[in-house]
Scaffold this active site. Structure first.
Site, PDB file in Angstrom:
ATOM      1  N   HIS A 122     -32.329  16.026  64.368  1.00 33.37           N
ATOM      2  CA  HIS A 122     -32.291  14.825  63.532  1.00 33.37           C
ATOM      3  C   HIS A 122     -33.686  14.418  63.071  1.00 33.37           C
ATOM      4  O   HIS A 122     -33.834  13.799  62.014  1.00 33.37           O
ATOM      5  CB  HIS A 122     -31.626  13.674  64.282  1.00 33.37           C
ATOM      6  CG  HIS A 122     -30.682  12.882  63.420  1.00 33.37           C
ATOM      7  ND1 HIS A 122     -29.518  13.418  62.897  1.00 33.37           N
ATOM      8  CD2 HIS A 122     -30.744  11.615  62.956  1.00 33.37           C
ATOM      9  CE1 HIS A 122     -28.895  12.503  62.176  1.00 33.37           C
ATOM     10  NE2 HIS A 122     -29.618  11.399  62.179  1.00 33.37           N
TER      11      HIS A 122
ATOM     12  N   ARG B 108     -34.184  16.143  59.912  1.00 37.90           N
ATOM     13  CA  ARG B 108     -33.423  15.452  58.861  1.00 37.90           C
ATOM     14  C   ARG B 108     -34.204  14.233  58.372  1.00 37.90           C
ATOM     15  O   ARG B 108     -34.300  13.987  57.167  1.00 37.90           O
ATOM     16  CB  ARG B 108     -32.059  15.038  59.426  1.00 37.90           C
ATOM     17  CG  ARG B 108     -31.159  14.246  58.461  1.00 37.90           C
ATOM     18  CD  ARG B 108     -29.783  14.103  59.108  1.00 37.90           C
ATOM     19  NE  ARG B 108     -28.956  13.063  58.516  1.00 37.90           N
ATOM     20  CZ  ARG B 108     -28.181  13.236  57.447  1.00 37.90           C
ATOM     21  NH1 ARG B 108     -28.142  14.400  56.837  1.00 37.90           N
ATOM     22  NH2 ARG B 108     -27.435  12.244  56.987  1.00 37.90           N
TER      23      ARG B 108
ATOM     24  N   TYR C   6     -35.424   4.540  55.134  1.00 39.16           N
ATOM     25  CA  TYR C   6     -36.550   5.426  54.837  1.00 39.16           C
ATOM     26  C   TYR C   6     -37.593   4.745  53.955  1.00 39.16           C
ATOM     27  O   TYR C   6     -38.749   5.171  53.927  1.00 39.16           O
ATOM     28  CB  TYR C   6     -36.054   6.717  54.186  1.00 39.16           C
ATOM     29  CG  TYR C   6     -35.202   7.534  55.128  1.00 39.16           C
ATOM     30  CD1 TYR C   6     -35.778   8.201  56.204  1.00 39.16           C
ATOM     31  CD2 TYR C   6     -33.819   7.606  54.970  1.00 39.16           C
ATOM     32  CE1 TYR C   6     -34.995   8.928  57.089  1.00 39.16           C
ATOM     33  CE2 TYR C   6     -33.029   8.321  55.840  1.00 39.16           C
ATOM     34  CZ  TYR C   6     -33.628   8.983  56.902  1.00 39.16           C
ATOM     35  OH  TYR C   6     -32.854   9.694  57.789  1.00 39.16           O
TER      36      TYR C   6
ATOM     37  N   LYS D 131     -19.421  14.082  57.437  1.00 39.99           N
ATOM     38  CA  LYS D 131     -18.594  13.111  58.141  1.00 39.99           C
ATOM     39  C   LYS D 131     -17.361  12.758  57.312  1.00 39.99           C
ATOM     40  O   LYS D 131     -17.397  12.774  56.094  1.00 39.99           O
ATOM     41  CB  LYS D 131     -19.400  11.844  58.431  1.00 39.99           C
ATOM     42  CG  LYS D 131     -20.479  12.026  59.505  1.00 39.99           C
ATOM     43  CD  LYS D 131     -21.147  10.712  59.840  1.00 39.99           C
ATOM     44  CE  LYS D 131     -22.133  10.875  60.990  1.00 39.99           C
ATOM     45  NZ  LYS D 131     -22.792   9.595  61.342  1.00 39.99           N
TER      46      LYS D 131
ATOM     47  N   ARG E 147     -27.103  17.722  58.979  1.00 38.93           N
ATOM     48  CA  ARG E 147     -26.973  17.313  60.371  1.00 38.93           C
ATOM     49  C   ARG E 147     -26.776  18.536  61.261  1.00 38.93           C
ATOM     50  O   ARG E 147     -26.415  19.619  60.791  1.00 38.93           O
ATOM     51  CB  ARG E 147     -25.779  16.365  60.540  1.00 38.93           C
ATOM     52  CG  ARG E 147     -25.840  15.104  59.696  1.00 38.93           C
ATOM     53  CD  ARG E 147     -24.559  14.290  59.890  1.00 38.93           C
ATOM     54  NE  ARG E 147     -24.586  13.025  59.158  1.00 38.93           N
ATOM     55  CZ  ARG E 147     -24.104  12.861  57.935  1.00 38.93           C
ATOM     56  NH1 ARG E 147     -23.562  13.886  57.279  1.00 38.93           N
ATOM     57  NH2 ARG E 147     -24.152  11.679  57.342  1.00 38.93           N
TER      58      ARG E 147
ATOM     59  N   HIS F 246     -24.844  10.084  52.954  1.00 40.16           N
ATOM     60  CA  HIS F 246     -24.593   8.713  53.389  1.00 40.16           C
ATOM     61  C   HIS F 246     -23.498   8.091  52.529  1.00 40.16           C
ATOM     62  O   HIS F 246     -23.445   8.311  51.320  1.00 40.16           O
ATOM     63  CB  HIS F 246     -25.872   7.877  53.285  1.00 40.16           C
ATOM     64  CG  HIS F 246     -26.878   8.188  54.338  1.00 40.16           C
ATOM     65  ND1 HIS F 246     -28.213   7.829  54.245  1.00 40.16           N
ATOM     66  CD2 HIS F 246     -26.754   8.829  55.532  1.00 40.16           C
ATOM     67  CE1 HIS F 246     -28.856   8.236  55.321  1.00 40.16           C
ATOM     68  NE2 HIS F 246     -27.999   8.840  56.115  1.00 40.16           N
TER      69      HIS F 246
END
Length: 307
Positions: A242, A245, A277, A171, A147, A268
């Protein structure tokens, strides 16, 4: 300290959410508080009731705000009032009957493989520090799928050139290790040498990517770099970090990578976030089928092909 300031302190130092999330929550709560003051002469957000929350949401929708943005504000209020409930500041949660708006799922925007190959293999990057820094930014974003915030926060010590890996802080302060191709490892080595010779040791020694002045890179700088170079190879309306990404994940999936592996590489928390995806991959397969299979086109097109 106000209740909002107390809540923001909580999510920063106790939940350890990202600065981006903290800023977004703060903005949402400030806007909600302003609405309560202007519409209901209510200065304390903890006094808000269901009807007032609903009125704000209706106004946002009537102002044609994007539904995903409205849903983020709903999530902010849900988190805020949930915090007040746990602290026993309020006895009734005004968010109990509030539901998120239905939104249509958007497929990830990505650059096709050929344009990316053209950008990274054929475009001439300047040999000075800025040119090689820009190339490294693009290679890292596309080559590892990290990211924007992870790129900016990437430290020189996080790069293991011997094992060809980088350690990323994602994250919720979760670390993950991502492998790198040899070409990217060589590029980082050359970049670090150039960084030292350009700034004479005066550049930020902690962070890998720095600005033209040698300080830690910032979001606008990276966004400008990505847009400038993607402009050379694609007509996509969105040209952001992004997108690279998304391109990383889509190209891996199209070439047969395991979905769980892609999930781990992207950081994730659940497979559901990665599964979007698969829709992109299926769409690509559909286009290939329609272009190549003799039974895929309409009857007029088949007639032309048979002439």
């Amino acid at each position: 300290m106000t209740l909002i300031e107390d809540f923001l302190y909580h999510i920063r130092y106790e939940k350890r959410l990202s600065q981006h999330t903290i800023t977004a929550y703060g903005t949402d709560l400030e806007q909600f508080s302003q609405f309560l003051t202007e519409e209901f002469e209510l200065k304390n957000p903890d006094k808000a009731e269901f009807r007032q929350v609903r009125t704000w949401i209706v106004k946002l929708v009537e102002a044609e705000m994007d539904r995903s943005s409205v849903n983020r504000k709903i999530a902010t209020l849900r988190s805020f009032f949930g915090y007040l409930m746990r602290r026993k500041v309020i006895q009734v949660d005004p968010m109990l009957k509030i539901q998120a708006l239905k939104t249509s799922k958007k497929l990830p925007v990505f650059v096709e493989e050929k344009p990316m190959e053209t950008l990274l293999d054929e475009v001439d990057f300047a040999t000075d520090f800025a040119g090689q820094r820009d190339k490294l930014v693009l290679e890292l974003l596309y080559g590892t799928g990290i990211r924007l915030s992870e790129l900016i926060g990437l430290k020189t010590a996080d790069v293991n050139r011997y094992e060809r890996t980088i350690t990323v802080l994602g994250k919720r302060n979760k670390h993950r290790i991502i492998p790198m191709p040899p070409s990217l490892t060589d590029l980082i080595s050359a970049y670090l040498t150039l960084k030292e010779s350009t700034f004479g040791g005066q550049a930020d020694p902690v962070y890998l990517i720095v600005s033209d002045r040698g300080i830690q890179a910032y979001p606008v700088l990276i966004q400008r770099i990505v847009k400038r170079y993607l402009d050379l190879v694609t007509t996509l309306s969105t040209k952001s970090p992004h997108v690279l990404r998304h391109s990383f994940a889509t190209h891996l999936l199209n070439r047969g990578a395991d979905l769980n592996a892609i999930k781990d590489l992207l950081g994730h928390s659940s497979l559901a976030a990665t599964q979007i995806y698969t829709h992109t991959s299926l769409e690509q397969l559909r286009k290939t089928y329609e272009q190549a299979h003799p039974k895929a086109g309409n009857s007029e097109q088949r007639a032309v092909n048979n002439e």
